[in-house]
Design an enzyme around this catalytic site. Sequence first.
Site, PDB file in Angstrom:
ATOM      1  N   ILE A 136       0.846  -1.199   0.000  1.00 31.18           N
ATOM      2  CA  ILE A 136       0.000   0.000   0.000  1.00 31.18           C
ATOM      3  C   ILE A 136       0.886   1.255   0.000  1.00 31.18           C
ATOM      4  O   ILE A 136       0.948   1.991   0.986  1.00 31.18           O
ATOM      5  CB  ILE A 136      -0.948   0.014   1.217  1.00 31.18           C
ATOM      6  CG1 ILE A 136      -1.630  -1.341   1.415  1.00 31.18           C
ATOM      7  CG2 ILE A 136      -2.003   1.109   1.056  1.00 31.18           C
ATOM      8  CD1 ILE A 136      -2.428  -1.464   2.699  1.00 31.18           C
ATOM      9  N   PRO A 137       1.602   1.506  -1.097  1.00 31.15           N
ATOM     10  CA  PRO A 137       2.399   2.734  -1.150  1.00 31.15           C
ATOM     11  C   PRO A 137       1.490   3.960  -1.150  1.00 31.15           C
ATOM     12  O   PRO A 137       0.416   3.942  -1.767  1.00 31.15           O
ATOM     13  CB  PRO A 137       3.182   2.612  -2.455  1.00 31.15           C
ATOM     14  CG  PRO A 137       2.527   1.541  -3.239  1.00 31.15           C
ATOM     15  CD  PRO A 137       1.715   0.714  -2.304  1.00 31.15           C
ATOM     16  N   HIS A 138       1.912   4.988  -0.443  1.00 29.65           N
ATOM     17  CA  HIS A 138       1.094   6.192  -0.337  1.00 29.65           C
ATOM     18  C   HIS A 138       1.977   7.390  -0.025  1.00 29.65           C
ATOM     19  O   HIS A 138       3.074   7.244   0.506  1.00 29.65           O
ATOM     20  CB  HIS A 138       0.014   6.030   0.737  1.00 29.65           C
ATOM     21  CG  HIS A 138       0.570   5.603   2.065  1.00 29.65           C
ATOM     22  ND1 HIS A 138       0.911   4.286   2.330  1.00 29.65           N
ATOM     23  CD2 HIS A 138       0.854   6.299   3.173  1.00 29.65           C
ATOM     24  CE1 HIS A 138       1.392   4.213   3.568  1.00 29.65           C
ATOM     25  NE2 HIS A 138       1.355   5.425   4.098  1.00 29.65           N
ATOM     26  N   ALA A 139       1.478   8.559  -0.385  1.00 32.96           N
ATOM     27  CA  ALA A 139       2.211   9.805  -0.145  1.00 32.96           C
ATOM     28  C   ALA A 139       1.221  10.964  -0.148  1.00 32.96           C
ATOM     29  O   ALA A 139       0.052  10.799  -0.502  1.00 32.96           O
ATOM     30  CB  ALA A 139       3.281  10.011  -1.220  1.00 32.96           C
TER      31      ALA A 139
END
Length: 161
Positions: A67-70
């Site tokens: 779950i990559p997020h930024a």
Amino acid sequence: MKLANLLSSDRIILEMAAGEHWPAIVELIDHLVACSSLDASLRDEVLAALKIREEQVSTGVGHGVAIPHAFSDKLDKVVAVFGRSKEGIDFEALDQRPVHFVILFLVPKKDYHLHLQTLAAIAKMFTNVEIRRRLASAGQHQEILDIFAGKPSKAAANGAS
């Protein structure tokens, strides 16, 4: 918040090309740019923010899920994309297993609380082994959207198991 509200058919990759952690993230961001869900002028800034986040700890959370997020102060709403890899991606996941499902999302900085809600909703959904099984076998974009919307499988809807 349902993941289905953040996705559309054009924000789903049925079979990702990348086999490694960072190229997978780049593939997802480039897909968002290609389908006009992310302005091309934000590409490098968003990738830099994702890189910083991934250097802290991998967002490969286990069970074949990442779950990559930024955050970005140039977005007005949450932007998400889903990618699937039958082969699996070496995502440096916490359980050291290949990742088959990647849900990347970008959140406006002003909506920090949405980050926590979105992350919690995604994590909760992917703890369900049946959801992961259905996503793995889905053949079309709409099937994936239906799963994220919480709709029962066709077999379940017809009373079969």
